[in-house]
Write an enzyme that holds these catalytic residues in place. Structure first.
Site, short mmCIF file in Angstrom:
data_model
loop_
_atom_site.label_atom_id
_atom_site.label_comp_id
_atom_site.label_asym_id
_atom_site.label_seq_id
_atom_site.Cartn_x
_atom_site.Cartn_y
_atom_site.Cartn_z
N HIS A 17 -134.81 -55.31 13.86
CA HIS A 17 -134.58 -54.74 15.18
C HIS A 17 -135.73 -55.03 16.13
CE1 HIS A 17 -136.84 -51.44 13.18
NE2 HIS A 17 -137.35 -51.21 14.38
N GLU A 69 -125.97 -51.94 17.46
CA GLU A 69 -125.75 -53.03 16.53
C GLU A 69 -125.52 -54.35 17.27
OE1 GLU A 69 -123.54 -52.18 12.78
OE2 GLU A 69 -122.09 -53.42 13.85
N GLN A 129 -133.27 -51.18 19.10
CA GLN A 129 -133.65 -49.79 18.85
C GLN A 129 -134.28 -49.24 20.13
OE1 GLN A 129 -137.21 -48.99 16.40
NE2 GLN A 129 -135.93 -47.61 15.19
N HIS A 160 -142.10 -52.78 19.78
CA HIS A 160 -142.42 -53.37 18.48
C HIS A 160 -141.25 -54.21 17.98
CE1 HIS A 160 -140.20 -49.70 17.21
NE2 HIS A 160 -139.84 -50.43 16.18
N GLU A 172 -143.31 -53.83 12.41
CA GLU A 172 -142.76 -52.85 11.49
C GLU A 172 -142.05 -53.56 10.34
OE1 GLU A 172 -139.93 -50.30 13.40
OE2 GLU A 172 -139.24 -49.38 11.55
CO CO Z 1 -138.57 -49.55 14.78
#
Ligand code: CO
Length: 148
Positions: free
Chosen positions: A11, A51, A63, A87, A137
């Site tokens: 994501h 999605e 996200q 991120h 992440e």
């Molecule tokens: Co995240």
């Protein structure tokens, strides 16, 4: 370990001031729908997962992140930098093993142990200072989740 540590882009995390407004924009402009919404009190964030693609490569998402309070990490990010990309989340097969490998390579870990991410994933953040300024992440999706 064989093969790349990162298996896919899971994501892109985007900081926004108004989650509903941002989600409506992604729906209207791109046809993306929210598949999961949750609040993570530990991280001080309301999240919506939209999605983009599903199997066979593994799910990928936008996200959207709205802070629950101004002094949360995303709240401080909005203060300093405004809305935008916060991120990148990459899929890994085993987040604990990936952390150990990266720790051994001298990458600064924000999370030394995995914590709970959206949609039941185990996640951990790496420090942007060792990654060209990109907060990174690692995401180990929950087994059996559509996200896999
Ligand atoms: Co995240």
């Amino acid at each position: 370990m064989s093969g790349p540590l990162l298996t896919r882009i899971d994501h892109v995390g985007i900081a926004c001031r108004d989650l509903d407004e941002a989600a409506a924009r992604y729906a209207e402009l791109f046809g993306l729908t929210v598949v999961c919404r949750e609040t993570n009190d530990e991280q001080g964030v309301h999240e919506a997962m939209l999605e983009v693609s599903l199997a066979p490569a593994g799910g990928s998402y936008v996200q959207l992140l709205q802070p629950t309070r101004p002094d949360s990490p995303v709240g401080r990010f909005l203060d300093r930098r405004g809305e935008g990309i916060h991120h990148i989340g990459y899929g890994v097969d085993d987040v604990e093993a990936a952390l150990a490998t990266l720790d051994g390579q001298g990458v600064r870990l924000i999370d030394r142990r995995p914590r709970h991410g959206s949609m039941g994933a185990a996640i951990a953040f790496l420090h942007p200072r060792d990654l060209g300024g990109v907060l990174t992440e690692l995401v180990q999706a929950r087994p059996g989740q559509a996200r896999d």
